[in-house]
Design a protein around this motif. Structure first.
Motif, PDB file in Angstrom:
ATOM      1  N   PRO A 270      -1.690   9.759 -12.140  1.00  0.00           N
ATOM      2  CA  PRO A 270       0.064  10.676 -11.377  1.00  0.00           C
ATOM      3  C   PRO A 270       0.257   9.898 -10.451  1.00  0.00           C
ATOM      4  O   PRO A 270      -0.616   9.409  -9.277  1.00  0.00           O
ATOM      5  CB  PRO A 270      -0.536  11.994 -10.978  1.00  0.00           C
ATOM      6  N   VAL A 271       1.293   9.832 -10.456  1.00  0.00           N
ATOM      7  CA  VAL A 271       2.051   8.902  -8.770  1.00  0.00           C
ATOM      8  C   VAL A 271       3.147  10.620  -8.486  1.00  0.00           C
ATOM      9  O   VAL A 271       3.708  10.898  -8.895  1.00  0.00           O
ATOM     10  CB  VAL A 271       3.712   8.002  -9.348  1.00  0.00           C
ATOM     11  N   PHE A 272       2.738  10.879  -7.290  1.00  0.00           N
ATOM     12  CA  PHE A 272       3.697  11.826  -6.177  1.00  0.00           C
ATOM     13  C   PHE A 272       4.299  11.097  -5.012  1.00  0.00           C
ATOM     14  O   PHE A 272       4.355  10.047  -4.771  1.00  0.00           O
ATOM     15  CB  PHE A 272       2.506  12.364  -5.915  1.00  0.00           C
ATOM     16  N   LEU A 273       5.763  11.493  -5.257  1.00  0.00           N
ATOM     17  CA  LEU A 273       6.378  11.119  -4.875  1.00  0.00           C
ATOM     18  C   LEU A 273       6.962  12.057  -3.399  1.00  0.00           C
ATOM     19  O   LEU A 273       7.799  13.191  -4.403  1.00  0.00           O
ATOM     20  CB  LEU A 273       8.025  10.788  -5.401  1.00  0.00           C
ATOM     21  N   THR A 421      -6.851   6.685 -11.036  1.00  0.00           N
ATOM     22  CA  THR A 421      -6.153   6.435 -10.212  1.00  0.00           C
ATOM     23  C   THR A 421      -5.384   7.661  -9.239  1.00  0.00           C
ATOM     24  O   THR A 421      -4.697   8.507 -10.131  1.00  0.00           O
ATOM     25  CB  THR A 421      -5.549   5.398  -9.623  1.00  0.00           C
ATOM     26  N   ALA A 422      -4.541   8.022  -8.805  1.00  0.00           N
ATOM     27  CA  ALA A 422      -3.281   9.710  -8.363  1.00  0.00           C
ATOM     28  C   ALA A 422      -3.294   8.672  -6.770  1.00  0.00           C
ATOM     29  O   ALA A 422      -3.621   8.082  -5.967  1.00  0.00           O
ATOM     30  CB  ALA A 422      -4.618  10.441  -7.613  1.00  0.00           C
ATOM     31  N   THR A 423      -1.674   8.664  -6.890  1.00  0.00           N
ATOM     32  CA  THR A 423      -0.897   7.814  -5.919  1.00  0.00           C
ATOM     33  C   THR A 423       0.318   8.270  -4.996  1.00  0.00           C
ATOM     34  O   THR A 423       0.778   9.268  -5.327  1.00  0.00           O
ATOM     35  CB  THR A 423      -0.490   6.371  -6.793  1.00  0.00           C
ATOM     36  N   VAL A 424       0.189   9.088  -4.246  1.00  0.00           N
ATOM     37  CA  VAL A 424       0.971   9.201  -2.789  1.00  0.00           C
ATOM     38  C   VAL A 424       2.441   8.327  -2.271  1.00  0.00           C
ATOM     39  O   VAL A 424       1.359   7.621  -2.250  1.00  0.00           O
ATOM     40  CB  VAL A 424       0.734   9.989  -1.882  1.00  0.00           C
ATOM     41  N   HIS A 425       3.332   8.610  -2.335  1.00  0.00           N
ATOM     42  CA  HIS A 425       4.745   7.374  -1.985  1.00  0.00           C
ATOM     43  C   HIS A 425       4.588   8.663  -0.612  1.00  0.00           C
ATOM     44  O   HIS A 425       5.502   9.926  -1.023  1.00  0.00           O
ATOM     45  CB  HIS A 425       5.071   7.394  -2.991  1.00  0.00           C
ATOM     46  N   ALA A 426       4.718   8.751   0.389  1.00  0.00           N
ATOM     47  CA  ALA A 426       5.112   9.240   1.655  1.00  0.00           C
ATOM     48  C   ALA A 426       5.306   8.982   3.215  1.00  0.00           C
ATOM     49  O   ALA A 426       4.548   7.234   2.690  1.00  0.00           O
ATOM     50  CB  ALA A 426       4.172  10.482   1.973  1.00  0.00           C
ATOM     51  N   ILE A 427       6.350   8.885   3.348  1.00  0.00           N
ATOM     52  CA  ILE A 427       6.515   8.398   5.177  1.00  0.00           C
ATOM     53  C   ILE A 427       5.844   9.172   6.609  1.00  0.00           C
ATOM     54  O   ILE A 427       5.493  10.510   5.551  1.00  0.00           O
ATOM     55  CB  ILE A 427       8.064   8.194   5.312  1.00  0.00           C
ATOM     56  N   PHE A 450      -1.768   4.350  -1.289  1.00  0.00           N
ATOM     57  CA  PHE A 450      -0.280   5.523  -0.720  1.00  0.00           C
ATOM     58  C   PHE A 450       0.347   4.555  -0.869  1.00  0.00           C
ATOM     59  O   PHE A 450      -0.082   3.133   0.178  1.00  0.00           O
ATOM     60  CB  PHE A 450      -1.252   5.211   0.842  1.00  0.00           C
ATOM     61  N   ASN A 451       1.124   4.764  -0.882  1.00  0.00           N
ATOM     62  CA  ASN A 451       2.636   3.823  -0.919  1.00  0.00           C
ATOM     63  C   ASN A 451       1.995   2.600  -1.493  1.00  0.00           C
ATOM     64  O   ASN A 451       2.497   1.831  -1.352  1.00  0.00           O
ATOM     65  CB  ASN A 451       3.443   3.141   0.340  1.00  0.00           C
ATOM     66  N   GLY A 452       1.743   2.773  -3.037  1.00  0.00           N
ATOM     67  CA  GLY A 452       1.823   1.653  -3.581  1.00  0.00           C
ATOM     68  C   GLY A 452       1.682   1.890  -5.292  1.00  0.00           C
ATOM     69  O   GLY A 452       2.249   3.106  -5.684  1.00  0.00           O
ATOM     70  N   PHE A 453       1.298   1.091  -6.049  1.00  0.00           N
ATOM     71  CA  PHE A 453       1.635   1.531  -7.258  1.00  0.00           C
ATOM     72  C   PHE A 453       0.471   0.933  -8.223  1.00  0.00           C
ATOM     73  O   PHE A 453      -0.581  -0.102  -7.340  1.00  0.00           O
ATOM     74  CB  PHE A 453       2.750   0.690  -8.424  1.00  0.00           C
ATOM     75  N   PRO A 454      -0.729   1.609  -9.114  1.00  0.00           N
ATOM     76  CA  PRO A 454      -1.985   1.397  -9.272  1.00  0.00           C
ATOM     77  C   PRO A 454      -2.254   0.723 -10.390  1.00  0.00           C
ATOM     78  O   PRO A 454      -3.445   0.188 -10.604  1.00  0.00           O
ATOM     79  CB  PRO A 454      -2.354   2.915 -10.380  1.00  0.00           C
ATOM     80  N   THR A 455      -1.110   0.126 -11.184  1.00  0.00           N
ATOM     81  CA  THR A 455      -1.515  -1.276 -12.098  1.00  0.00           C
ATOM     82  C   THR A 455      -2.254  -2.215 -10.718  1.00  0.00           C
ATOM     83  O   THR A 455      -0.925  -2.846 -10.244  1.00  0.00           O
ATOM     84  CB  THR A 455      -0.499  -1.183 -12.702  1.00  0.00           C
ATOM     85  N   GLY A 456      -3.097  -3.235 -11.637  1.00  0.00           N
ATOM     86  CA  GLY A 456      -4.399  -3.966 -10.588  1.00  0.00           C
ATOM     87  C   GLY A 456      -5.153  -3.450 -10.182  1.00  0.00           C
ATOM     88  O   GLY A 456      -5.124  -2.086  -8.920  1.00  0.00           O
ATOM     89  N   VAL A 457      -6.308  -4.168  -9.841  1.00  0.00           N
ATOM     90  CA  VAL A 457      -7.318  -3.527  -9.343  1.00  0.00           C
ATOM     91  C   VAL A 457      -8.588  -4.817  -9.048  1.00  0.00           C
ATOM     92  O   VAL A 457      -8.333  -5.495  -9.614  1.00  0.00           O
ATOM     93  CB  VAL A 457      -8.307  -2.580 -10.800  1.00  0.00           C
TER      94      VAL A 457
END
Length: 526
Positions: A270-273, A421-427, A450-457
């Motif tokens: 999941p990607v949280f915006l 993975t879990a991703t958070v986009h936040a300022i 944080f402020n990225g995308f999960p593809t790529g390890v």
């Protein structure tokens, strides 16, 4: 190097007689020469017994000899040159640039583990000195970790190099001192043979027991199940489907001696915006999300299968921008006809869910195994009441979830199964909400971005590529990074030992010059 269709059992090359098959070029859905023979039961038995015979001599090799062996494999892979890349491209439909990058990752992780071996930190050398005056007296206690035993490794379909014959599972097991028996993936048989022959040659060049490495080929699950059930095998490394991983876990748990299975299985990442980040970076986030979604035809275990935001004008703009970006994406060839059919079946099931709305599709497929990207949207309530939306669809498909408020965002996060993975986009203005979200995600994922995308390890010391079930079968482990070696080790305590019988890492003069814990204090040398 000639591809012959043969398996590698110790120093021998063997054409299996239990059936045969050819690899397939998915871009045209046609078979590729040569024919590959499948292993019979006796050949599985022979590979496992050789691994068992090799174990004691291999686990006691010097750190330098083992490190040089790993480096010899890395050098041999590079020396294959374009032959390897061309065959891998033909068998997978992956572009040359992607495969060259994957080859670089493969040799880099072999070299990383060579460094890990030399450093010796993985030994966890620990000494608690005797306290004869204490009541009761404490004896001299010393601990180090040793190799677990022969390991069965299953090649993955989506990474023909980095998660295959010489991939992370093999590299970390060999680094730990464990012989390896690989079950090659039938999606890239020729690629597997080329790499397998490199390892076989490195075993001979480094004067190791021939049983340190074998590679088997088989149809369906028969060879894999025989491997996991064999008494000589002490651990399993697997990357693949949830059903495949759980089948191996079941077999391993029902043995007379149950063994660990480190299975990486399914994740929707999941990607949280969060609100202010989404409002200030709408178009950029949409473009980068679509790029991540469609990378490699979506055939990454870290593919962003969910994107979550609060319903707002910015969220709707994000969907519009993502739709435009997605509509420009060409359909890409998938790895195998079977994977392509599973993708079509999964996206068809999504289309049957009435409360899920289509946002956009990528360009239509022009080749038989190409995948058309799909983005759908639903409410938070729909997601929370529709378990099917948590099922992984392997390919470029994702669902946007628009929640009514932040409490529903937390509810969605709390409802998720375990993830890689879990991703958070936040300022900065979002940090108050992020502080509430992050503790939930810590319980759900092995890696939080944080402020990225999960593809790529990244292959590094701090990387974790694992997570709670069903992302993996053991949330305490990682299959990428230096810590992957821990899966194939176990601790041994040496109590009251004569000095001349102690392992080198535990001798008073520290001949290996490894870091040690001495009476509760970390020391870097003797």
């Amino acid at each position: 190097m000639q591809i012959t269709g043969q398996m590698l059992i110790g120093k021998k090359v063997v054409f299996g007689l239990a059936g045969n098959a050819k690899a397939i070029d998915p871009s045209i859905n046609q078979e590729i020469e040569p024919v590959f023979g499948f292993a019979i039961t006796d050949e599985v038995e022979q590979a496992c017994l050789l691994a068992e015979q090799a174990f004691d001599s291999y686990r006691t090799t010097s750190l330098e000899q083992r490190a040089r062996f790993l480096e010899a494999i890395a050098t041999g892979i590079m020396d294959l040159g374009p032959v390897l890349i061309e065959r891998a491209a033909q068998e997978t439909g992956l572009p040359v640039a992607r495969l060259e990058g994957e080859r670089g990752r493969t040799v880099n992780q072999l070299r990383l583990f060579a460094k890990v071996v030399r450093d010796g930190h993985w030994l966890d050398a620990t000494i608690d000195s005797a306290l004869p005056e204490r009541a009761p007296p404490r004896p001299d206690l010393r601990l180090q970790k040793i190799a677990l035993g022969p390991v069965a490794v299953f090649g993955a379909s989506n990474f023909p190099l980095a998660f295959s014959v010489a991939g992370g599972d093999t590299a970390s097991a060999l680094a730990a001192g464990c012989p390896v028996v690989v079950k090659a993936h039938n999606a890239h048989l020729g690629t597997s043979e080329l790499v397998g022959r490199v390892i076989q040659r490195a075993v001979a060049d480094c004067a190791l027991h021939e049983g340190v490495f074998s590679m088997l080929i088989g149809a369906g699950s028969q060879v894999g199940q025989q491997l996991v059930a064999h008494a000589a095998i002490k651990a399993v490394g697997f990357t693949g489907s949830r059903s495949g991983g759980l089948a191996l876990v079941k077999t391993a748990s029902q043995r007379k001696e149950p063994i660990p299975v480190y299975a990486e299985m399914s994740s929707i990442n999941p990607v949280f915006l969060l609100d202010q980040a989404l409002a200030s970076q709408t178009t950029t986030l949409a473009k980068n999300f679509v790029d991540s979604l469609t990378l490699g035809a979506g055939q990454f275990c870290t593919n962003p299968g969910l994107v979550i935001a609060i319903e707002s004008a910015a969220a709707r703009q994000f969907l519009q921008d993502a739709a435009r970006a997605l509509e420009d994406k060409h359909a890409a060839t998938m790895l195998t006809p079977g994977i392509h059919q599973a993708y079509l079946k999964g996206t068809s099931h999504l289309a049957e869910i009435s409360q899920l709305q289509l946002v956009a599709k990528g360009q239509q497929a022009e080749s038989v195994c190409a995948a058309q990207a799909v983005l759908s949207v639903c409410s938070g309530t729909t997601f929370l009441t529709t378990p099917a939306l948590q099922e992984e669809i392997f390919g470029p498909s994702s669902i946007a979830i628009l929640c009514k408020d932040f409490e529903e965002v937390i509810a969605v996060a709390s409802s998720l199964e375990g993830q890689l993975t879990a991703t958070v986009h936040a300022i900065s203005d979002d940090h108050a909400q992020a502080r509430k979200l992050l503790p939930v995600l810590e319980k759900k994922a092995g890696r939080i971005l944080f402020n990225g995308f999960p593809t790529g390890v990244e292959v590094a010391h701090a990387m974790v590529h694992g997570g709670p079930f069903p992302a993996t079968s053991d949330s305490r482990s990682t299959s990428v990074g230096a810590a992957a070696i821990e899966r194939f080790l176990r601790p041994v305590c040496y109590q009251g030992f004569p000095a001349d019988l102690l392992p080198a890492a535990l001798q008073d003069n520290n001949p290996l010059q490894v870091a040690r814990m001495m009476d509760g204090k970390l020391t870097l040398a003797s």
